[in-house]
Structure formats: structure tokens, C-alpha cells
Design an enzyme around this catalytic site. Structure first.
Site, PDB file in Angstrom:
ATOM      1  N   ARG A 268       0.840  -1.194   0.000  1.00 27.38           N
ATOM      2  CA  ARG A 268       0.000   0.000   0.000  1.00 27.38           C
ATOM      3  C   ARG A 268       0.877   1.247   0.000  1.00 27.38           C
ATOM      4  O   ARG A 268       1.839   1.330   0.755  1.00 27.38           O
ATOM      5  CB  ARG A 268      -0.933   0.013   1.217  1.00 27.38           C
ATOM      6  CG  ARG A 268      -1.954  -1.119   1.167  1.00 27.38           C
ATOM      7  CD  ARG A 268      -2.927  -1.095   2.312  1.00 27.38           C
ATOM      8  NE  ARG A 268      -3.770  -2.287   2.301  1.00 27.38           N
ATOM      9  CZ  ARG A 268      -4.640  -2.616   3.240  1.00 27.38           C
ATOM     10  NH1 ARG A 268      -4.784  -1.826   4.283  1.00 27.38           N
ATOM     11  NH2 ARG A 268      -5.354  -3.716   3.151  1.00 27.38           N
ATOM     12  N   ARG A 283       2.345   1.800  10.235  1.00 29.28           N
ATOM     13  CA  ARG A 283       1.838   2.140   8.906  1.00 29.28           C
ATOM     14  C   ARG A 283       2.990   2.058   7.905  1.00 29.28           C
ATOM     15  O   ARG A 283       3.787   2.988   7.784  1.00 29.28           O
ATOM     16  CB  ARG A 283       1.216   3.543   8.911  1.00 29.28           C
ATOM     17  CG  ARG A 283       0.383   3.849   7.682  1.00 29.28           C
ATOM     18  CD  ARG A 283      -0.246   5.219   7.789  1.00 29.28           C
ATOM     19  NE  ARG A 283      -1.144   5.344   8.923  1.00 29.28           N
ATOM     20  CZ  ARG A 283      -2.416   4.945   8.937  1.00 29.28           C
ATOM     21  NH1 ARG A 283      -2.942   4.395   7.856  1.00 29.28           N
ATOM     22  NH2 ARG A 283      -3.164   5.103  10.016  1.00 29.28           N
ATOM     23  N   GLU A 357      -5.917  -0.394  15.466  1.00 28.44           N
ATOM     24  CA  GLU A 357      -6.616  -1.318  14.565  1.00 28.44           C
ATOM     25  C   GLU A 357      -5.666  -2.378  14.006  1.00 28.44           C
ATOM     26  O   GLU A 357      -4.606  -2.056  13.474  1.00 28.44           O
ATOM     27  CB  GLU A 357      -7.245  -0.538  13.405  1.00 28.44           C
ATOM     28  CG  GLU A 357      -7.999  -1.433  12.432  1.00 28.44           C
ATOM     29  CD  GLU A 357      -8.297  -0.749  11.108  1.00 28.44           C
ATOM     30  OE1 GLU A 357      -8.333  -1.446  10.087  1.00 28.44           O
ATOM     31  OE2 GLU A 357      -8.470   0.491  11.107  1.00 28.44           O
ATOM     32  N   SER A 360      -9.999  -6.058  10.306  1.00 31.33           N
ATOM     33  CA  SER A 360     -11.281  -5.554   9.820  1.00 31.33           C
ATOM     34  C   SER A 360     -12.091  -6.716   9.273  1.00 31.33           C
ATOM     35  O   SER A 360     -11.561  -7.548   8.537  1.00 31.33           O
ATOM     36  CB  SER A 360     -11.087  -4.504   8.717  1.00 31.33           C
ATOM     37  OG  SER A 360     -10.596  -3.297   9.257  1.00 31.33           O
ATOM     38  N   ARG A 398       2.348  -5.315  11.826  1.00 37.06           N
ATOM     39  CA  ARG A 398       1.610  -4.503  12.800  1.00 37.06           C
ATOM     40  C   ARG A 398       1.330  -5.293  14.076  1.00 37.06           C
ATOM     41  O   ARG A 398       1.420  -4.758  15.179  1.00 37.06           O
ATOM     42  CB  ARG A 398       0.304  -3.966  12.210  1.00 37.06           C
ATOM     43  CG  ARG A 398      -0.412  -3.023  13.163  1.00 37.06           C
ATOM     44  CD  ARG A 398      -1.640  -2.393  12.572  1.00 37.06           C
ATOM     45  NE  ARG A 398      -1.321  -1.388  11.558  1.00 37.06           N
ATOM     46  CZ  ARG A 398      -2.206  -0.554  11.031  1.00 37.06           C
ATOM     47  NH1 ARG A 398      -3.477  -0.595  11.453  1.00 37.06           N
ATOM     48  NH2 ARG A 398      -1.848   0.326  10.111  1.00 37.06           N
TER      49      ARG A 398
END
Length: 432
Positions: A268, A283, A357, A360, A398
Site C-alpha cells: 500500500r 503504517r 486497529e 477488519s 503490525r
């Protein structure tokens, strides 16, 4: 992609969905375009029928009557060509605008503007306290020589890193444990393509609108010349490849639900996040993930049960790793275009003094299936679009943030959770 008949029947519901999801979509404008397309289709068909009627009579005509008919044919050709061009332009805009139409959130979705208005549903585990000054994951990783961010940046620029030694093994251990956990529950592991074409990116609803977050793959035709696209993109999640696996197919009802687990590298660009979460592994541009993907029958109750199953699988992995977390109901303003319901799992990260987070879980109903053309034949022989769901079961590095920080000891070593030890050659801790 939504059911256009449903949109035509209740446009106000879709206008409300766009407003709640904070998406700039003009439903009235689309319906006007939709009607124009219908009118043009009728006009073109009428003109084609008239042209065919005249052309059939011309061979038996003579003299002036034939000349007039031929003149009429030429005029019809010119008008038909102009109308067909107008229809082509209209259909192009109609197709493009469809891709931006949002699905309608379920009634249970909280209304809110962004992630600050997500609603906590439950927590698990105790937030740790330390009787010593804890280190963050960067300090721990550098001291143990398992994380090297400066050299990662040297190689690939900002938001890059290197995992080495026991750091590399720890990430693989987490991924393999998760795959094993899912396989025992009937999930089929996938090692899917890391490159996807536009159709797959569009079909899973990442495009259009998400191109700036993805890496396009191109080639340089000549030295010093511009890059030319190969029409391929690096995936940001294996959901893209795995959900597209049955693109254009009709599945058998008896084979549903399909439970898949994709393990892949993910990429990403993180465009627009300059200065945000720039420190550490939170991130970054490249990571590895195990993604659950389910295709099931088009029944909201079945979808809801599958959603609960996917969420439970992810929670079980966190519980096995002894990482405290909370589950939130994602509000309308924090949802994607196609999602009708979504939960996030946020894991406690000591260095952030907050939950971050890590997972998801999304239900799409038939939104993705319509774009991908995935159907099934029900018990009555009727073809329907499947429902699709996906959920992160684990994503690294993460997840290494809470894993390292929560399991650290005063001497700087890291206790390895018992479930990961078999994947670490029986090692119980990482120490200098």
C-alpha cells in the site's frame, strides 16, 4: 455494484446511504442518466428497425421511388450513426457512475462521521501494567537485532523495514499458526497472485477511487523514457485475488459456503498519510497478511452467521497470543462503498497507550459478486449472486507491535506465546 432495479424502486434509501457514508454521489443525476440511456436505446432500436424496413423494399423498387428510398436510407444512416455515438457516450458515463454507487448499510450500523464515532462492543483481556519502564517495539527490536528500520529505509525509502533473525521467524510463526488454526476449521489455504488486473481490483471495489493507494506495475520501454503500465497492480490484500478466484463462474449450491484463507505479501502506498504514524511498524508499505474470504448463499441471516464466524476466528488467534483487544462496530462514515456491515478489532499497544486497529471484518452482501459476476444456482434452479465476506485473521508486522511490547521482560527479552513456540523450534523467548 448495486441492484439497479432496487435503486430505481427506492432512490431515497441510496441517497441516504451516500450521505451517511459521506460519499459524493448524486443519485438523481444517475437516475437521469439511466433514463436517458433507456430513451436512447429505444430510439436506436426504432431507427434500426426503420432502416431495415426500407432496405428490404429497395431491391424491388424502380425509378424515382428507388432514388427517394436510397436518399432516405442515407439520411437514416447519418442519424443512426449520430444517435449510436450519443448512446455509446451515455453508456460509458452510466457504467462509470454505477461503480461509485454505495450499498445501503444495515440498520444496525451506527451513524457517524469517521472512526472516532465507531462504537465499542466488547473487550477481552487485561491491559498490561509494568513494574519497570517498558520499551516500545522499535527499541526492543533494535536491542535484540530483529528489526532494522534504518537499513530498510536505505533500501526502499520511508515506511520500510527489515525483519531479521528471530524477528523474521516470529512473523512466519504468527502467519503459520493462523493458517493452521483456520485450516482446522475447514478453510482452504491460498497462495494467490500478488499482481492483479484492473478487473479484479474493480471487482472487489478497490477501484475506481483507490488507485492512489496502489502500486501500478510498469515497464520502461527505452532508457530514460516514461514508464508504461502493464495493466497490473500490486495487491493491498489477498482479498483481491482470492475473492476474484471464481470471477465469472456459477457455483453449485451444495458447495457453499466457500471458506478460503489467503496468505500473501500486501503493498500500500499510504498516499495522503505523510507524517501520520510515521514511526515504527504501524503504517508501512509492505506487510504480510492472512485474509479470510467467504462466498455464501444470498441470505442475510447466513451472511450474519458467517460474519460472526470470521470475527470469532480472528479473536481466537488474538486470545491464543494473549493480546488484549476490543471489538468495535464501524460507523457509516468509516465504511467502504460496498460494505453493509463492518467490525474492527483493535489490539492494545503499550507504546501508543491506546488500542490500534489490527483487523477488519466486512460483509458485502452481493455488492462484490455483481461486479465480479459470481453466481450460484439455488435449490430451485434460479441463479443468484453470492454474498461475499472477508476478515483479516492476522497482519504482520503490525501485530508484532503488541506482541513484542506486551510480552517484554525487564531484561529486554521477549516471551514467546506458547502456541508459537513449535514454529520457533521450541524457543520460549527472544533474547540478546
Amino acid at each position: 455494484m448495486i441492484d439497479l432495479n432496487d435503486l430505481r424502486a427506492r432512490p431515497d434509501a441510496y441517497a441516504d446511504a451516500a450521505k451517511k457514508k459521506r460519499m459524493a454521489v448524486d443519485i438523481k443525476k444517475f437516475l437521469a442518466l439511466d433514463q436517458l440511456r433507456k430513451d436512447l436505446l429505444v430510439a436506436v432500436e426504432d431507427m434500426r428497425a426503420k432502416k431495415n424496413s426500407v432496405s428490404k423494399r429497395v431491391p424491388v423498387m424502380k425509378g424515382k421511388e428507388k432514388e427517394e428510398a436510397i436518399k432516405e436510407m442515407k439520411e437514416l444512416d447519418r442519424n443512426l450513426e449520430a444517435k449510436e455515438e450519443e448512446l455509446t457516450r451515455t453508456e460509458s458515463g452510466w457504467q462509470e457512475m454505477q461503480l461509485f454507487l454505495p450499498s445501503i448499510p444495515l440498520d444496525s450500523v451506527p451513524v457517524g462521521k469517521d472512526d472516532t464515532e465507531n462504537v465499542k462492543l466488547r473487550t477481552w483481556g487485561e491491559v498490561p501494567t509494568f513494574d519497570f519502564e517498558p520499551k516500545d517495539h522499535i527499541a526492543l527490536g533494535e536491542a535484540l537485532d530483529i528489526i532494522d528500520i534504518p537499513r530498510g529505509v536505505k533500501i526502499a525509502g520511508s515506511r520500510s523495514y527489515v525483519l531479521k533473525g528471530d524477528g523474521a521467524r516470529l512473523e512466519l510463526a504468527v502467519l503459520l499458526f493462523t493458517i493452521d488454526h483456520l485450516q482446522k476449521k475447514g478453510f482452504t489455504p491460498f497462495l494467490p497472485p500478488l499482481l492483479a488486473n484492473y478487473e479484479a481490483m474493480m471487482g472487489t471495489s478497490y477501484f475506481p477511487g483507490g488507485e492512489e493507494q496502489a502500486y501500478a506495475v510498469g515497464v520502461q520501454k527505452q532508457k530514460g523514457g516514461p514508464m508504461e503500465s502493464d495493466g497490473l497492480w500490486l495487491i493491498g490484500t489477498s482479498e483481491v485475488s482470492v475473492a476474484s478466484y471464481h470471477q465469472g463462474e456459477t457455483l453449485e449450491f451444495s458447495n457453499l459456503p466457500k471458506r478460503y484463507a489467503g496468505i500473501s505479501n500486501c503493498f500500500r502506498r499510504e498516499a495522503g498519510t505523510y507524517g501520520k504514524d510515521a514511526k515504527g511498524l504501524y503504517r508501512i508499505h509492505q506487510f504480510q497478511k492472512v485474509e479470510q474470504v467467504v462466498l455464501c448463499e444470498a441470505d442475510p441471516e447466513v451472511s450474519a452467521k458467517m460474519h460472526a464466524e470470521l470475527l470469532q476466528n480472528a479473536e481466537e488467534v488474538l486470545q491464543a497470543l494473549k493480546l488484549p483487544y476490543r471489538v468495535v462496530a464501524v460507523c457509516t462514515g468509516d465504511m467502504g462503498r460496498g460494505q453493509v456491515y463492518k467490525n474492527d478489532i483493535e489490539t492494545w499497544m503499550p507504546s501508543r497507550k491506546a488500542y490500534g486497529e489490527t483487523h477488519s471484518c466486512s460483509t458485502f452482501h452481493d455488492f462484490q459478486a455483481r461486479r465480479l459476476g459470481i453466481k450460484y444456482e439455488d435449490k430451485d434452479g434460479k441463479k443468484k449472486f453470492v454474498h461475499t465476506l472477508n476478515n483479516t485473521c492476522i497482519a504482520s508486522p503490525r501485530i508484532l507491535i503488541p506482541l513484542l511490547e506486551i510480552h517484554q521482560k525487564e531484561n529486554g527479552s521477549i516471551s514467546i506465546p506458547e502456541v508459537l513456540q513449535p514454529y520457533m523450534n521450541g524457543k520460549k523467548e527472544i533474547s540478546a
